[in-house]
Every structure is written in C-alpha cells, then in structure tokens.
Design a protein around this motif. Structure first.
Motif, mmCIF file in Angstrom:
data_model
loop_
_atom_site.group_PDB
_atom_site.id
_atom_site.type_symbol
_atom_site.label_atom_id
_atom_site.label_comp_id
_atom_site.label_asym_id
_atom_site.label_seq_id
_atom_site.Cartn_x
_atom_site.Cartn_y
_atom_site.Cartn_z
ATOM 1 N N VAL A 139 32.415 41.876 47.713
ATOM 2 C CA VAL A 139 31.340 41.646 46.765
ATOM 3 C C VAL A 139 31.812 41.922 45.341
ATOM 4 N N GLU A 140 31.488 40.993 44.453
ATOM 5 C CA GLU A 140 31.832 41.161 43.043
ATOM 6 C C GLU A 140 30.998 42.271 42.424
ATOM 7 N N TRP A 141 31.530 42.864 41.382
ATOM 8 C CA TRP A 141 30.763 43.837 40.627
ATOM 9 C C TRP A 141 30.746 43.393 39.169
ATOM 10 N N ASP A 142 29.706 43.808 38.458
ATOM 11 C CA ASP A 142 29.525 43.441 37.057
ATOM 12 C C ASP A 142 30.101 44.507 36.152
ATOM 13 N N VAL A 143 30.752 44.046 35.078
ATOM 14 C CA VAL A 143 31.415 44.949 34.140
ATOM 15 C C VAL A 143 31.052 44.531 32.722
ATOM 16 N N LEU A 144 30.822 45.489 31.865
ATOM 17 C CA LEU A 144 30.621 45.182 30.451
ATOM 18 C C LEU A 144 31.933 44.622 29.891
ATOM 19 N N PRO A 145 31.866 43.585 29.076
ATOM 20 C CA PRO A 145 33.088 42.965 28.551
ATOM 21 C C PRO A 145 34.042 43.949 27.864
ATOM 22 N N ASP A 146 33.510 44.945 27.178
ATOM 23 C CA ASP A 146 34.367 45.923 26.494
ATOM 24 C C ASP A 146 35.153 46.789 27.470
ATOM 25 N N ASN A 147 34.738 46.819 28.741
ATOM 26 C CA ASN A 147 35.421 47.636 29.744
ATOM 27 C C ASN A 147 36.409 46.842 30.593
ATOM 28 N N VAL A 148 36.665 45.590 30.220
ATOM 29 C CA VAL A 148 37.591 44.744 30.976
ATOM 30 C C VAL A 148 38.892 44.600 30.191
ATOM 31 N N VAL A 149 39.988 45.045 30.807
ATOM 32 C CA VAL A 149 41.312 44.940 30.184
ATOM 33 C C VAL A 149 42.313 44.438 31.220
ATOM 34 N N ALA A 150 43.442 43.990 30.742
ATOM 35 C CA ALA A 150 44.532 43.624 31.650
ATOM 36 C C ALA A 150 45.109 44.904 32.240
ATOM 37 N N PRO A 151 45.452 44.899 33.519
ATOM 38 C CA PRO A 151 46.083 46.088 34.098
ATOM 39 C C PRO A 151 47.478 46.272 33.499
ATOM 40 N N THR A 152 47.972 47.486 33.563
ATOM 41 C CA THR A 152 49.339 47.731 33.106
ATOM 42 C C THR A 152 50.294 46.971 34.009
ATOM 43 N N ALA A 153 51.524 46.824 33.583
ATOM 44 C CA ALA A 153 52.522 46.130 34.395
ATOM 45 C C ALA A 153 52.665 46.805 35.761
ATOM 46 N N ARG A 154 52.658 48.110 35.779
ATOM 47 C CA ARG A 154 52.787 48.856 37.040
ATOM 48 C C ARG A 154 51.582 48.620 37.945
ATOM 49 N N GLU A 155 50.370 48.670 37.376
ATOM 50 C CA GLU A 155 49.156 48.435 38.161
ATOM 51 C C GLU A 155 49.130 47.010 38.714
ATOM 52 N N GLY A 156 49.529 46.044 37.883
ATOM 53 C CA GLY A 156 49.555 44.655 38.317
ATOM 54 C C GLY A 156 50.541 44.435 39.451
#
Length: 76
Positions: free
Chosen positions: A43-60
C-alpha cells in the motif's frame, strides 16, 4: 534553482520519506501529497512534498540489492 537545492525524485524513481525514514518508489501526486509505494509492493503512503528526497547512494544501492535478492528468491 540554486545549485545547492536537490530536485525531488520523479515518478518511478526511488525516494526517501524523511519524516519516517522509509524508502520507496514514487507513484505519483494526489493533491498536495506525493504517493510512495514500498519497494517490495504494498500500500502506498502519502508524503508531504518537502519530506521527499532522493536516497543517498548507499541507501539506493542497498534498496536495489534487496529488490534483486527478492526477485532471485522468487525466480524472476
């Protein structure tokens, strides 16, 4: 846009929800929220746009490796 600002990940890209620390795939936007789905499905979850970032290289890398491992267990 200033050079120190990051662009938010687009649809189909990995993204990190900084409020929860979860990583998932951007599925789209509904109203003023970004919808993110867990990488393993669900199930998808909703996120405020300001809280969405690209993961770090390690996380990705860790996330993509988990996807590959899951696919190999499932015979894909």
């Amino acid at each position: 846009m200033a050079s120190n600002q990051q662009t938010r990940p687009g649809i189909g890209e990995l993204a990190k929800d900084t409020a929860s620390g979860r990583i998932g795939v951007v599925m789209g936007e509904v109203g003023a929220r970004v919808q993110i789905r867990p990488v393993g499905g669900g199930v998808e979850w909703d996120v405020l746009p300001d809280n969405v970032v690209a993961p770090t290289a390690r996380e990705g890398l860790s996330t993509r490796l988990a996807i590959k491992n899951g696919n190999s267990r499932d015979g894909l």
